[in-house]
Design a protein around this motif. Structure first.
Motif, PDB file in Angstrom:
ATOM      1  N   THR A 130       0.827  -1.200   0.000  1.00  9.10           N
ATOM      2  CA  THR A 130       0.000   0.000   0.000  1.00  9.10           C
ATOM      3  C   THR A 130       0.867   1.259   0.000  1.00  9.10           C
ATOM      4  O   THR A 130       0.643   2.194  -0.776  1.00  9.10           O
ATOM      5  CB  THR A 130      -0.938   0.005   1.218  1.00  9.10           C
ATOM      6  N   THR A 131       1.867   1.295   0.861  1.00 10.90           N
ATOM      7  CA  THR A 131       2.737   2.469   0.979  1.00 10.90           C
ATOM      8  C   THR A 131       3.491   2.733  -0.314  1.00 10.90           C
ATOM      9  O   THR A 131       3.523   3.869  -0.814  1.00 10.90           O
ATOM     10  CB  THR A 131       3.734   2.270   2.140  1.00 10.90           C
ATOM     11  N   LEU A 132       4.119   1.713  -0.880  1.00 15.23           N
ATOM     12  CA  LEU A 132       4.924   1.907  -2.085  1.00 15.23           C
ATOM     13  C   LEU A 132       4.052   2.280  -3.279  1.00 15.23           C
ATOM     14  O   LEU A 132       4.438   3.123  -4.106  1.00 15.23           O
ATOM     15  CB  LEU A 132       5.745   0.650  -2.374  1.00 15.23           C
ATOM     16  N   GLY A 133       2.878   1.686  -3.379  1.00 12.39           N
ATOM     17  CA  GLY A 133       1.954   2.063  -4.447  1.00 12.39           C
ATOM     18  C   GLY A 133       1.530   3.517  -4.334  1.00 12.39           C
ATOM     19  O   GLY A 133       1.440   4.233  -5.331  1.00 12.39           O
ATOM     20  N   ALA A 134       1.288   3.973  -3.107  1.00 14.94           N
ATOM     21  CA  ALA A 134       0.900   5.367  -2.895  1.00 14.94           C
ATOM     22  C   ALA A 134       2.019   6.331  -3.257  1.00 14.94           C
ATOM     23  O   ALA A 134       1.769   7.502  -3.567  1.00 14.94           O
ATOM     24  CB  ALA A 134       0.484   5.579  -1.443  1.00 14.94           C
ATOM     25  N   MET A 135       3.259   5.843  -3.248  1.00 13.27           N
ATOM     26  CA  MET A 135       4.410   6.682  -3.594  1.00 13.27           C
ATOM     27  C   MET A 135       4.715   6.662  -5.089  1.00 13.27           C
ATOM     28  O   MET A 135       5.692   7.260  -5.529  1.00 13.27           O
ATOM     29  CB  MET A 135       5.631   6.219  -2.806  1.00 13.27           C
ATOM     30  N   GLY A 136       3.909   5.977  -5.866  1.00 13.03           N
ATOM     31  CA  GLY A 136       4.085   5.993  -7.315  1.00 13.03           C
ATOM     32  C   GLY A 136       4.890   4.846  -7.876  1.00 13.03           C
ATOM     33  O   GLY A 136       5.255   4.854  -9.051  1.00 13.03           O
ATOM     34  N   MET A 137       5.161   3.839  -7.065  1.00 13.27           N
ATOM     35  CA  MET A 137       5.901   2.682  -7.555  1.00 13.27           C
ATOM     36  C   MET A 137       4.932   1.576  -7.956  1.00 13.27           C
ATOM     37  O   MET A 137       3.865   1.436  -7.367  1.00 13.27           O
ATOM     38  CB  MET A 137       6.840   2.154  -6.470  1.00 13.27           C
ATOM     39  N   VAL A 138       5.311   0.812  -8.949  1.00 19.11           N
ATOM     40  CA  VAL A 138       4.585  -0.401  -9.300  1.00 19.11           C
ATOM     41  C   VAL A 138       5.181  -1.513  -8.453  1.00 19.11           C
ATOM     42  O   VAL A 138       6.390  -1.759  -8.517  1.00 19.11           O
ATOM     43  CB  VAL A 138       4.752  -0.733 -10.799  1.00 19.11           C
ATOM     44  N   VAL A 139       4.367  -2.157  -7.644  1.00 15.96           N
ATOM     45  CA  VAL A 139       4.861  -3.235  -6.783  1.00 15.96           C
ATOM     46  C   VAL A 139       4.682  -4.555  -7.518  1.00 15.96           C
ATOM     47  O   VAL A 139       3.584  -4.876  -7.977  1.00 15.96           O
ATOM     48  CB  VAL A 139       4.129  -3.251  -5.428  1.00 15.96           C
ATOM     49  N   THR A 140       5.769  -5.292  -7.652  1.00 18.19           N
ATOM     50  CA  THR A 140       5.718  -6.545  -8.391  1.00 18.19           C
ATOM     51  C   THR A 140       4.808  -7.554  -7.694  1.00 18.19           C
ATOM     52  O   THR A 140       4.585  -7.473  -6.491  1.00 18.19           O
ATOM     53  CB  THR A 140       7.127  -7.141  -8.576  1.00 18.19           C
TER      54      THR A 140
END
Length: 196
Positions: A130-140
């Motif tokens: 959730t955190t990384l997605g909110a920062m604009g990263m695509v999470v594998t």
């Protein structure tokens, strides 16, 4: 194609075990031909978040914060190695990450979680998605999870025992997934700048 991958680790505990996993991932990515670098939050030693890197005028951020901003912006992808603290995020890693935002965007991130017990840090991995997605990263889509980390590595830092063997078997798919997304994102960034 060689990729620059930053491997983030954030425990500050005296007897931290996750550093073994972080170092093994760096070595394993390098063995595949990538330029993998460890970013250890304890070594970077940023203060508790008061001002983000973007809150400073150019050239006025603390030197360690500035240097890491450049490394993040130059990277092609990321791995976040996270333990589970009371069912949630490691505060040291979260604090490090929160100093930055635009440097992470439009790049993929993979999550490697671990725990001392049998559940392999799954709740922390879920929170990081959730955190990384909110920062604009695509999470594998392919996580790497390690249970019983205390016995999963031998004295030389290689996988040991049943849990270590499971880790070694799971790693190629984890790395292949990250490589695919890293190459795709890099090609897209070269073709067209991010839309916002």
């Amino acid at each position: 194609m060689s990729r620059t991958i930053l491997v983030f680790y954030g425990s500050y505990r005296r007897d931290r075990q996750g550093i073994k996993l972080a170092r093994w991932i760096v070595d394993s990515l390098a063995a595949r031909g990538d330029r993998a670098e460890l970013v250890d939050a304890m070594a970077v030693d940023l203060p508790m978040l008061d001002r983000r890197h973007s809150d400073f005028a150019a050239g006025e951020a603390p030197a360690a914060m500035d240097a890491l901003a450049d490394r993040i912006a130059a990277a092609d992808g990321f791995v976040f190695v996270t333990g589970e603290y009371n069912g949630g995020l490691q505060p040291g890693l979260k604090n490090l990450v929160d100093h930055y935002l635009p440097q992470f965007a439009w790049r993929p991130a993979a999550i490697a979680s671990y725990s001392a017990g049998p559940f392999a840090g799954i709740r922390a991995a879920t929170a990081w998605r959730t955190t990384l997605g909110a920062m604009g990263m695509v999470v594998t889509a392919t996580p790497l999870s390690l249970a019983r980390i205390g016995s999963a590595f031998d004295a030389d830092g290689g996988p040991a025992g049943e849990d270590g063997e499971r880790l070694a078997r799971a790693f190629p798919r984890f790395a292949d997934d990250l490589a695919w997304w890293t190459d795709a994102a890099k090609a897209q960034r070269e073709q067209a700048p991010p839309p916002f």
